[in-house]
Scaffold this motif. Structure first.
Motif, mmCIF file in Angstrom:
data_model
loop_
_atom_site.group_PDB
_atom_site.id
_atom_site.type_symbol
_atom_site.label_atom_id
_atom_site.label_comp_id
_atom_site.label_asym_id
_atom_site.label_seq_id
_atom_site.Cartn_x
_atom_site.Cartn_y
_atom_site.Cartn_z
ATOM 1 N N ASN A 1 -8.526 -9.878 -6.790
ATOM 2 C CA ASN A 1 -8.048 -9.410 -5.529
ATOM 3 C C ASN A 1 -9.001 -9.264 -4.286
ATOM 4 N N ILE B 1 -6.713 5.848 -0.558
ATOM 5 C CA ILE B 1 -5.861 6.797 -1.495
ATOM 6 C C ILE B 1 -6.132 7.595 -2.923
ATOM 7 N N ILE C 1 1.096 -1.129 -0.299
ATOM 8 C CA ILE C 1 0.077 -0.051 0.417
ATOM 9 C C ILE C 1 1.163 1.531 -0.268
ATOM 10 N N ILE D 1 1.786 1.641 -3.446
ATOM 11 C CA ILE D 1 0.783 2.480 -4.046
ATOM 12 C C ILE D 1 0.538 3.919 -3.545
ATOM 13 N N LYS D 2 0.842 4.338 -2.781
ATOM 14 C CA LYS D 2 0.078 6.027 -2.057
ATOM 15 C C LYS D 2 1.824 6.586 -2.865
ATOM 16 N N ILE E 1 -7.239 3.697 -9.277
ATOM 17 C CA ILE E 1 -6.514 2.483 -9.161
ATOM 18 C C ILE E 1 -8.164 1.334 -9.002
ATOM 19 N N VAL F 1 -11.210 3.661 -6.768
ATOM 20 C CA VAL F 1 -10.950 2.613 -7.238
ATOM 21 C C VAL F 1 -11.967 1.885 -8.187
ATOM 22 N N CYS G 1 -9.034 -2.980 -10.070
ATOM 23 C CA CYS G 1 -8.984 -4.151 -9.192
ATOM 24 C C CYS G 1 -10.219 -5.281 -10.198
ATOM 25 N N CYS H 1 -6.954 0.512 -0.748
ATOM 26 C CA CYS H 1 -7.293 1.430 -2.018
ATOM 27 C C CYS H 1 -7.662 2.885 -2.192
ATOM 28 N N THR H 2 -9.222 1.851 -1.362
ATOM 29 C CA THR H 2 -10.284 3.565 -1.198
ATOM 30 C C THR H 2 -9.541 4.470 -0.886
ATOM 31 N N ILE I 1 -7.758 -5.299 0.206
ATOM 32 C CA ILE I 1 -6.970 -4.793 -1.275
ATOM 33 C C ILE I 1 -7.643 -3.487 -1.075
#
Length: 266
Positions: A88, A99, A70, A73-74, A81, A102, A83, A96-97, A92
């Motif tokens: 996934n 950041i 993570i 990714i950040k 992103i 998604v 997925c 990711c949400t 995950i």
């Protein structure tokens, strides 16, 4: 300018501009992005994103499909992103949400695959490119249906793993393509990717064909012999797993591959 797109889990994604920095956590979707002309916008991929072959040398690898980093990714400051529900984990997607927005795909049929290509066309402002891929794909599908029209159905088992033996069953994209090939999946009464006992394969359907996928398990000749000891008369065939499980633009190659497969098993 707001862009509003619902993903395939019916989640609304709202963006104030066309996303330029893309992270893809799904190999088949990474290839699709490249074929949509978006390769330069990809900033992060997984270690399994093997098409195009050179991409892992030019993009940041953020982990695998089930285990991402993570913080990596950040640090890439993505705008979006990408997925997939199967590839996934929910954890995950949730991480990711936090950041950025998604998009989650959920593919069971060719119609789902076409819908995803349409969604990417809208999301990334590349509708013309997405329609070109869709039109080519629809032609390939129609042509293949005509090709298989008079083919006699064969009973098959499609294996994806050994120790334990696991097969592709109902409610999978693989099973959808199996059926499109005029194959009858002897495990279609089971769900998703069940473990099975190889010694019971004759009792559970006695297939004409056993398909050993090239991924995720690296099947070898000795595994074909192992299967053969438990079947009655089945022909064991090694198949390209990407052609049966990758959606997106890889499908443009699948149907020519399927024709050659049918010629091999006559």
């Amino acid at each position: 300018m707001n862009i509003n797109v619902k993903d395939q889990l019916n989640r609304l994604i709202t963006l104030d501009k066309v996303p330029k920095r893309i992270i893809s956590l799904v190999p088949s979707q990474t290839e699709l992005l490249c074929d949509l002309g978006l390769e330069d916008n990809i900033v992060g991929i997984t270690k399994f994103c093997v098409h195009p072959f050179y991409l892992k040398q030019t993009k940041t690898i953020v982990g695998g499909t089930k285990n991402v980093k993570i913080e990596k990714i950040k640090a890439l400051h993505p705008d979006i992103i990408l997925c997939n529900k199967e590839e996934n984990t929910k954890e995950i997607v949730n991480a990711c949400t936090e950041i950025c927005p998604v998009h989650v795909s959920d593919i069971f049929t060719l119609n789902d695959a076409i819908e995803l290509i349409e969604q990417y066309g809208k999301l990334f402002s590349c509708r013309l490119e997405s329609q070109k891929i869709i039109q080519k794909l629809q032609f390939k599908i129609s042509d293949f249906k005509a090709y298989t029209k008079d083919i006699e159905p064969k009973k098959v088992a499609y294996f994806i793993w050994r120790n334990p033996w696991m097969t592709a069953a109902n409610n999978t994209f693989i099973n959808h393509l199996i059926e499109l090939n005029k194959f009858e999946n002897i495990y279609k009464n089971k769900e998703r990717y069940p473990e099975i006992e190889l010694k019971k394969i004759r009792l559970e359907g006695d297939p004409d064909l056993v398909l050993l996928s090239s991924e995720p398990y690296p099947f070898k000749e000795e595994h074909a012999f192992e299967v053969g000891r438990h079947t009655h008369h089945a022909k064991t065939v090694f198949v390209d797993g990407e052609m049966f499980s990758w959606y997106g633009s890889r499908l443009l190659k699948s149907f020519d591959y399927f024709k050659k497969l049918h010629q091999r098993i006559i």
